[in-house]
Scaffold this active site. Sequence first.
Site, PDB file in Angstrom:
ATOM      1  N   GLY A  43       0.797  -1.222   0.000  1.00 16.62           N
ATOM      2  CA  GLY A  43       0.000   0.000   0.000  1.00 16.62           C
ATOM      3  C   GLY A  43       0.831   1.274   0.000  1.00 16.62           C
ATOM      4  O   GLY A  43       2.012   1.280  -0.359  1.00 16.62           O
ATOM      5  N   CYS A  45       1.810   2.904   2.610  1.00 13.58           N
ATOM      6  CA  CYS A  45       2.827   2.833   3.658  1.00 13.58           C
ATOM      7  C   CYS A  45       4.158   2.322   3.110  1.00 13.58           C
ATOM      8  O   CYS A  45       5.188   2.955   3.271  1.00 13.58           O
ATOM      9  CB  CYS A  45       2.316   1.917   4.771  1.00 13.58           C
ATOM     10  SG  CYS A  45       3.544   1.517   5.998  1.00 13.58           S
ATOM     11  N   GLY A 184       2.285  19.560   8.664  1.00 15.68           N
ATOM     12  CA  GLY A 184       1.964  18.326   9.397  1.00 15.68           C
ATOM     13  C   GLY A 184       3.148  17.366   9.321  1.00 15.68           C
ATOM     14  O   GLY A 184       4.253  17.732   8.881  1.00 15.68           O
ATOM     15  N   VAL A 239      -1.738  29.931   1.007  1.00 14.84           N
ATOM     16  CA  VAL A 239      -1.287  30.112  -0.374  1.00 14.84           C
ATOM     17  C   VAL A 239      -2.502  30.563  -1.165  1.00 14.84           C
ATOM     18  O   VAL A 239      -3.497  29.832  -1.262  1.00 14.84           O
ATOM     19  CB  VAL A 239      -0.715  28.799  -0.945  1.00 14.84           C
ATOM     20  CG1 VAL A 239      -0.347  28.962  -2.417  1.00 14.84           C
ATOM     21  CG2 VAL A 239       0.490  28.361  -0.130  1.00 14.84           C
ATOM     22  N   GLY A 273      -2.554  17.190   3.294  1.00 16.23           N
ATOM     23  CA  GLY A 273      -3.413  16.146   3.858  1.00 16.23           C
ATOM     24  C   GLY A 273      -3.743  15.069   2.840  1.00 16.23           C
ATOM     25  O   GLY A 273      -3.246  15.074   1.714  1.00 16.23           O
ATOM     26  N   HIS A 446      18.382   1.112  33.262  1.00 21.31           N
ATOM     27  CA  HIS A 446      19.191   2.333  33.301  1.00 21.31           C
ATOM     28  C   HIS A 446      20.488   2.094  32.539  1.00 21.31           C
ATOM     29  O   HIS A 446      21.085   1.026  32.693  1.00 21.31           O
ATOM     30  CB  HIS A 446      19.498   2.682  34.757  1.00 21.31           C
ATOM     31  CG  HIS A 446      20.440   3.846  34.895  1.00 21.31           C
ATOM     32  ND1 HIS A 446      20.031   5.142  34.691  1.00 21.31           N
ATOM     33  CD2 HIS A 446      21.771   3.905  35.183  1.00 21.31           C
ATOM     34  CE1 HIS A 446      21.058   5.963  34.868  1.00 21.31           C
ATOM     35  NE2 HIS A 446      22.135   5.229  35.169  1.00 21.31           N
TER      36      HIS A 446
HETATM   37  P1  FAD Z   1      -3.109   2.087   1.901  1.00 17.46           P
HETATM   38  O1  FAD Z   1      -1.790   1.842   2.508  1.00 17.46           O
HETATM   39  O2  FAD Z   1      -3.318   3.378   1.220  1.00 17.46           O
HETATM   40  O3  FAD Z   1      -3.374   0.874   0.924  1.00 17.46           O
HETATM   41  C1  FAD Z   1      -4.475   0.832   0.091  1.00 17.46           C
HETATM   42  C2  FAD Z   1      -4.140  -0.018  -1.098  1.00 17.46           C
HETATM   43  O4  FAD Z   1      -5.339  -0.272  -1.802  1.00 17.46           O
HETATM   44  C3  FAD Z   1      -3.205   0.642  -2.083  1.00 17.46           C
HETATM   45  O5  FAD Z   1      -2.073  -0.169  -2.303  1.00 17.46           O
HETATM   46  C4  FAD Z   1      -4.018   0.807  -3.351  1.00 17.46           C
HETATM   47  O6  FAD Z   1      -3.271   0.615  -4.524  1.00 17.46           O
HETATM   48  C5  FAD Z   1      -5.051  -0.305  -3.189  1.00 17.46           C
HETATM   49  N1  FAD Z   1      -6.295  -0.023  -3.908  1.00 17.46           N
HETATM   50  C6  FAD Z   1      -7.020   1.117  -3.884  1.00 17.46           C
HETATM   51  N2  FAD Z   1      -8.147   0.973  -4.629  1.00 17.46           N
HETATM   52  C7  FAD Z   1      -8.114  -0.299  -5.108  1.00 17.46           C
HETATM   53  C8  FAD Z   1      -8.990  -1.043  -5.927  1.00 17.46           C
HETATM   54  N3  FAD Z   1     -10.124  -0.547  -6.367  1.00 17.46           N
HETATM   55  N4  FAD Z   1      -8.635  -2.326  -6.234  1.00 17.46           N
HETATM   56  C9  FAD Z   1      -7.467  -2.858  -5.764  1.00 17.46           C
HETATM   57  N5  FAD Z   1      -6.603  -2.189  -4.984  1.00 17.46           N
HETATM   58  C10 FAD Z   1      -6.933  -0.936  -4.652  1.00 17.46           C
HETATM   59  N6  FAD Z   1       1.686   6.175   8.701  1.00 17.46           N
HETATM   60  C11 FAD Z   1       2.298   5.752   9.820  1.00 17.46           C
HETATM   61  O7  FAD Z   1       1.676   5.103  10.646  1.00 17.46           O
HETATM   62  N7  FAD Z   1       3.619   6.026  10.051  1.00 17.46           N
HETATM   63  C12 FAD Z   1       4.360   6.743   9.180  1.00 17.46           C
HETATM   64  O8  FAD Z   1       5.544   6.973   9.409  1.00 17.46           O
HETATM   65  C13 FAD Z   1       3.744   7.205   7.998  1.00 17.46           C
HETATM   66  N8  FAD Z   1       4.454   7.899   7.100  1.00 17.46           N
HETATM   67  C14 FAD Z   1       3.843   8.297   5.942  1.00 17.46           C
HETATM   68  C15 FAD Z   1       4.595   8.998   5.030  1.00 17.46           C
HETATM   69  C16 FAD Z   1       4.031   9.411   3.838  1.00 17.46           C
HETATM   70  C17 FAD Z   1       4.856  10.167   2.840  1.00 17.46           C
HETATM   71  C18 FAD Z   1       2.670   9.069   3.562  1.00 17.46           C
HETATM   72  C19 FAD Z   1       2.043   9.476   2.261  1.00 17.46           C
HETATM   73  C20 FAD Z   1       1.918   8.363   4.467  1.00 17.46           C
HETATM   74  C21 FAD Z   1       2.495   7.980   5.674  1.00 17.46           C
HETATM   75  N9  FAD Z   1       1.773   7.280   6.631  1.00 17.46           N
HETATM   76  C22 FAD Z   1       2.385   6.884   7.786  1.00 17.46           C
HETATM   77  C23 FAD Z   1       0.352   6.941   6.443  1.00 17.46           C
HETATM   78  C24 FAD Z   1       0.187   5.484   6.021  1.00 17.46           C
HETATM   79  O9  FAD Z   1       0.906   5.260   4.845  1.00 17.46           O
HETATM   80  C25 FAD Z   1      -1.285   5.165   5.818  1.00 17.46           C
HETATM   81  O10 FAD Z   1      -2.018   5.543   6.960  1.00 17.46           O
HETATM   82  C26 FAD Z   1      -1.482   3.669   5.590  1.00 17.46           C
HETATM   83  O11 FAD Z   1      -0.779   3.252   4.459  1.00 17.46           O
HETATM   84  C27 FAD Z   1      -2.967   3.352   5.426  1.00 17.46           C
HETATM   85  O12 FAD Z   1      -3.115   1.990   5.225  1.00 17.46           O
HETATM   86  P2  FAD Z   1      -4.374   1.382   4.447  1.00 17.46           P
HETATM   87  O13 FAD Z   1      -4.174  -0.084   4.430  1.00 17.46           O
HETATM   88  O14 FAD Z   1      -5.620   1.928   5.003  1.00 17.46           O
HETATM   89  O15 FAD Z   1      -4.287   1.973   2.965  1.00 17.46           O
END
Ligand code: FAD
Length: 467
Positions: A43, A45, A184, A239, A273, A446
């Site tokens: 995903g 992450c 953020g 902005v 966001g 410690h």
């Molecule tokens: P996602 O990880 O978004 O996974 C969803 C998946 O569904 C994707 O791979 C997508 O391709 C797939 N998908 C979507 N629609 C379809 C479809 N119709 N059919 C098939 N597949 C589909 N969180 C933390 O906890 N710690 C961190 O340090 C952190 N750092 C981050 C840094 C950045 C730059 C970003 C952008 C995010 C960060 N996050 C972090 C947030 C974290 O990545 C997300 O909260 C997390 O990935 C959410 O998990 P999820 O399983 O809900 O969705």
Amino acid sequence: MSASGDYDVLVIGGGPGGYACAIRAAQLGLKTACVEARPTLGGTCLNVGCIPSKTLLHATHLLELARDGHMAGFGIDTGPVSVDLARLMARKEATVASLAGGIDFLFRKSGVDRLSGRARLAGSGRVDIGGKSVTAKAIVIATGSLPTGLDGLQVDNDAGIVVDSTGALSLPRIPGRLAVIGGGAIGLELGSVWRRLGAAVTVVELADSILPGMDADIRGTMTKLLVRQGMEILASTGVSGAEIRKDGAILKLRGAEGEVSELAADVVLVATGRRPNTGDLGLETAGITPDMGGFIPVDARGRTVVDGIHAIGDVTHGPMLAHRAEDEGIAMAERLAGRPGTSNSAIVPAVVYTDPEVAAVGRTEESLRAEGVAYRASTFPMLANSRAKANGSTEGFVKLLADEASGVVLGAHMVGTVAGTMIAEVAQAMEFGATAEDIAYTCHAHPTHNEAIKEAALGLFGAAIHS
Ligand code: FAD
């Protein structure tokens, strides 16, 4: 790979929510498939979020240590230090690829069928994947989130002038000037990466400080520290327009009093966001309507209004964090297998991986005051922590909040080099309903940074030893 057929559980999305859900469901004996549109699992992450950003943060932290004489105080002199951006990016990609392969391995090990393609609901219990129909008793939507844009600023990661977080993880060269819109976690982490690599970074934040919503002492401390590191921070600034050129952009800024100014940048990172990813998911075919923010409405057990269709992670309301998604995924699988399956939305730690790190869990003083909850607060400075002193990194503090009458821990807010690791102690204590005394009278090794948590807990009843 099973391209069609009946499943007990079909998970849409292979992010930390979806893949964890699929693995746990298969472990519990449910016939499970997980469909992912990306070529790799993991995903946001793993592919364009937590892991690539932390790889870059770690590498650039090493760079700063070696380049800027941070080790000289320990008698370690370094020679000239240079960065090979291509090799750094290659290391990041290799880390991602290796972890993604690990999830494939775990799928095979636990017996999850991995389906490739974009899934679309085709009514209740049926999903269309690239023209093939798959049926399942339970469908779990875990499609995550996407970056939000900003009106008038078209993100084009290929052109590389106005980029989102995905673009900022793979810039082909180090920009001279980077404007980050949004103060953020993501903006500050990626801003830190490129500042350490040499960019002049300006963070533009609409709220009155960076890290809006976090504890006031964290916001003040981090503003001071990041500015000291060389980051420019323009708070209470919006902005209002932009002129995009071939080689950069001029942002039009508007301050709190309406004053107007311009900010020139070679690259603009829009980090304002993220929004739930429900586009073209066919929700309407099943009778599910996203709320005003685009989130899929669910009850406390992750159930949508349609029997047999559930949702977890970023696509639902709650902090957009990988561990929240993962916990909900595991809990969902356990419920689908007939177990209780719980995840606690009140205790979800949040970490910002700047240097020092920021970490928080539970209630803030602001929210307790707003609700009229009587509480006590105790703050212990990292300056008085022997391990921080030995390591020469004494910035930050631990603040613990406890209920006035019972002493039950209500929240923790900290800044420190390893605050992101330390916060787990308080999260676990809170899960167990611990009081300040429970933490204070637990023997802490410690010298460790976590002793600052014990000291803050002792301080809640006037017994801190080292401050
Ligand atoms: P996602 O990880 O978004 O996974 C969803 C998946 O569904 C994707 O791979 C997508 O391709 C797939 N998908 C979507 N629609 C379809 C479809 N119709 N059919 C098939 N597949 C589909 N969180 C933390 O906890 N710690 C961190 O340090 C952190 N750092 C981050 C840094 C950045 C730059 C970003 C952008 C995010 C960060 N996050 C972090 C947030 C974290 O990545 C997300 O909260 C997390 O990935 C959410 O998990 P999820 O399983 O809900 O969705």
